[in-house]
Structure formats: C-alpha cells, structure tokens
Design a protein around this motif. Sequence first.
Motif, short mmCIF file in Angstrom:
data_model
loop_
_atom_site.label_atom_id
_atom_site.label_comp_id
_atom_site.label_asym_id
_atom_site.label_seq_id
_atom_site.Cartn_x
_atom_site.Cartn_y
_atom_site.Cartn_z
N THR A 170 -33.09 -31.87 56.27
CA THR A 170 -32.71 -31.52 57.64
C THR A 170 -31.43 -30.69 57.71
O THR A 170 -31.04 -30.25 58.79
N GLY A 171 -30.78 -30.46 56.56
CA GLY A 171 -29.54 -29.69 56.54
C GLY A 171 -28.40 -30.37 57.26
O GLY A 171 -27.47 -29.72 57.76
N THR A 172 -28.44 -31.71 57.31
CA THR A 172 -27.39 -32.47 57.99
C THR A 172 -26.06 -32.34 57.25
O THR A 172 -26.02 -32.24 56.03
N ASN A 173 -24.98 -32.36 58.01
CA ASN A 173 -23.64 -32.34 57.42
C ASN A 173 -23.21 -33.77 57.07
O ASN A 173 -23.52 -34.71 57.82
N ILE A 174 -22.49 -33.91 55.99
CA ILE A 174 -21.95 -35.20 55.58
C ILE A 174 -20.44 -35.09 55.57
O ILE A 174 -19.87 -34.23 54.89
N CYS A 175 -19.78 -35.95 56.35
CA CYS A 175 -18.31 -35.96 56.36
C CYS A 175 -17.82 -37.08 55.48
O CYS A 175 -18.02 -38.26 55.76
N LEU A 192 -21.24 -30.37 53.33
CA LEU A 192 -20.12 -31.29 53.19
C LEU A 192 -18.94 -30.84 54.04
O LEU A 192 -18.66 -29.64 54.16
N CYS A 193 -18.25 -31.83 54.60
CA CYS A 193 -16.95 -31.60 55.23
C CYS A 193 -16.11 -32.84 54.97
O CYS A 193 -16.58 -33.80 54.34
#
Length: 446
Positions: free
Chosen positions: A282-287, A313-314
């Motif tokens: 899903t191309g989700t961002n992970i913080c 990533l962030c």
Amino acid sequence: MTSSFFAECAWLGGDTVTANVLITVDAGRITSVSAGADCPAGARRLAGLAMPGVANAHSHVFHRAIRGRGQQGVDSFWSWRDLMYSVAGTLNPDSLYELALATYAEMSLAGVTSVGEFFYVHHDPDGRPYANPNIMGETVARAAEDAGLRITLLDTLYLQGGVDGREVAGVQKRFSDGSWEQWAARVGQLKDTATFRSGAAIHSVRAVPRPALAPVADFARANGMPLHAHVSEQPAENQESLDVYGLTPTKLLHEAGVLGADMTAVHATHLTEADIAAYGSTGTNICMCCTTERDLADGVGPAGALLAAGAGLCVGSDAHMMIDLLEEGRAIELDHRLVTGRRGHVGVAQIAESLTSGGARSLGWDAGSIAPGKLADFTVIDLLSPRTAGAATGEMLPHVIFAATGADVRTVVRGGVVVVDEGRNLRVPNTGQALDAAIGKIMASL
C-alpha cells in the motif's frame, strides 16, 4: 520578495554532497538551485552542510514535561503512561502554550522545520468542550508558529479505554469527542494556513472501535488530510487485538481501508510478515521513534524489511525523552544492528530521506528536498564541531548522519526566513529558561 542563500555544501539527494550551491527563493519557495556557483553580493551564506528542513513526524508536545521523571521506579510502558496521564490532566490553554512554545523552540534548535503534532487533549478536565472546541489544538498551532515551525495538527480520535470497548475513564475523558461524527464536526472547523495544516489521527485500535476506522479514513481523504495511527507499539496491544478481533492491528486497519500512501503508521514495532507485506503493497509510511522505543523498552521495528517491501520511512521524537532527529535517524540502522548482529539495513541516503522528504510526505508538506518549486526550508549542520570535524575532507554525509547531533545545528530556515541563527532561536532566544519555567509550573500543579 526574492532572496538568495549560498550553501558551502548541500545535500541534494543521493549519497553525495554538492559544493557551492546557490539557492534563490521567492514567496517562501525555491525558484532555482545552481551548483558550482559563486556567492553573489547580498546572498546569505550557509556555513556547513545544508540539508532540506528536518521533519519531526510524530510529537506529543506535552510529554516534554516528564523528561527524566520516569527513569526510576517506572518499570513498564503502562506505568509510564500513568505518569504521562497525570500531566495531561493538569493542562489548560495557558500552560499548554508556554510548554509547547518552548518545546517547539527546542525542536527548531535540533533542526526541525515542520512537526506532526499527534494531539488528543481536546476538552476540559471533565471532558466538556471548551467554548471554542478547538482551543487546545489551536493553542499548539499558535505555539508552533511563534517558535518558527510548520505544523500538521494530527487531531486524534479517541473513543474508548481499550480494545474490549470499555468506556473512557479519568483523564481519558479529555480525549474523547463521544463519536467519530462529533470529532469530524469539530475538526472540520480548523482552517489551513501557509504554516498550518490539519490532519487526522486514529489514536490506536485500543482507543478507536472497528466501525469508526473506515469513516475516519474516508473523512481524512475527502478533506485531503494526512492520516496517522499508533500501531503495534506493544505486544500487549497485538494480543488484545487478536483476542477481540482475531486480527493484528495492521490487518484490522488494512481491512478497513486505512492503509495507503497518505497514511502513516507510528511505531509499527511488532509486526508479522503479513503486516510488513501490507504496508509495502500500500506504500504506507512508517514513523519510527527509536529513542522512545528504547526508553520504554518497546523493541526495535523491522525497518529494513519494511523498506524492502515498499513502505516509506520517517522519524519522530514522540515522547521527547530527547529531541535529536539526527539520533532518531541513525538509530533506525544502529538499533537494528544490535538485534540482528549485522550492518547494512538502511543506507545513509535512506536515513537522510527519512529525516527530510519522508517526513514532509507524511505530514503533507511540499518540502523535503532542495529543488525548484519546493518550500524553502533548510537545516544547516556545523562541520567544525568536535563531532563533525573531518567531515569536509571525508565522507561528509555518512559522517554527519552517524556522528552529528542536534547541538551541531547552526542555522534553520523556514520559508526563506531564518529562524535559528548561530544555534539560537531568534523568536525564543532563552529556550532553556522558557522550558524550565513552563515545566516547573506544570509539575507544581500536580
């Protein structure tokens, strides 16, 4: 108004650094970038390594008050949460503003130009809305602006006291709007500006029931808002979700349509292979909030596997045990080395991207790179500190990423305006004193 900045060295992406970069700015955005240039008269010289502005994608600003107070006699995440709740119960708009202003000024000194404030202290201590139902969120937004930051206010839905659906109790009453519809009606009153934008957050699957997950995601997307959620910070959270729903928190969110490129999963520490695949597809961002994970003994998230799967990533300083985003970035790799016994999970350029473009993407700002059209946000690292000496004649980017600290930030520019100069916030010049005074008042009220 047009202005220009001359960077002695600048990171423009990739693994290398470029010398003598002239950056022109108009109306807060970059209009041109020229490498190998001469410094023209009138240009502001940026001495050191200029990077795109650092984004702090996950903050709970009031947690700054308890830094250092949970290191003895607090043996778990849950007992630490009780300490945090005690502070949340005392806050009012005035005390919150003073603490937020000083904390955001501290962030700016660490190179931060934008912050994602995951905010849920919405109402008075008895859970009643203030006359202005958004006064607490607007207070932190005003503090960020006054300290020189952009802010994405991730207004957080919080409806229940556990995955089992128990009612909110005690200080949690301040967090709840009663229903997702009432939350949406309140959030819909917020208005974006050049330095403020509203976002949405699902506190966690512990605090938001299954039927509300999809409506929150739909509301956020209909209004062009970034969407964040705490996910799988603790094994206990995973087990409770499995007990009640038969699904991991990630699977629960995925089935509700929450995951996506406009969504950020915060922590994502304890994941199954299927969870990792869902974030990647899903191309989700992970913080990742590594200093908090360390402090609370939460664990180490699978950053390398998430990247390989296709997730972004962030980083965030979360509970502010320390505010040093360079440390947050390198810890993604270094902590993973400790638990795997090998190196090379996350590359230097990927770490730099997590600090800049990854965070900007997560928070919905058109920033994160030094390129024409982007917001003119820069963070400049001193190359002559005891930690960075030798970087100019060596491998500059790896040296800075793995050795520099927030104390090495020399200059910070937001929208073409200098906010930090020679390591001093021009808007809150006595930042340490401001922090000490604000924290002292809050702790005296407990």
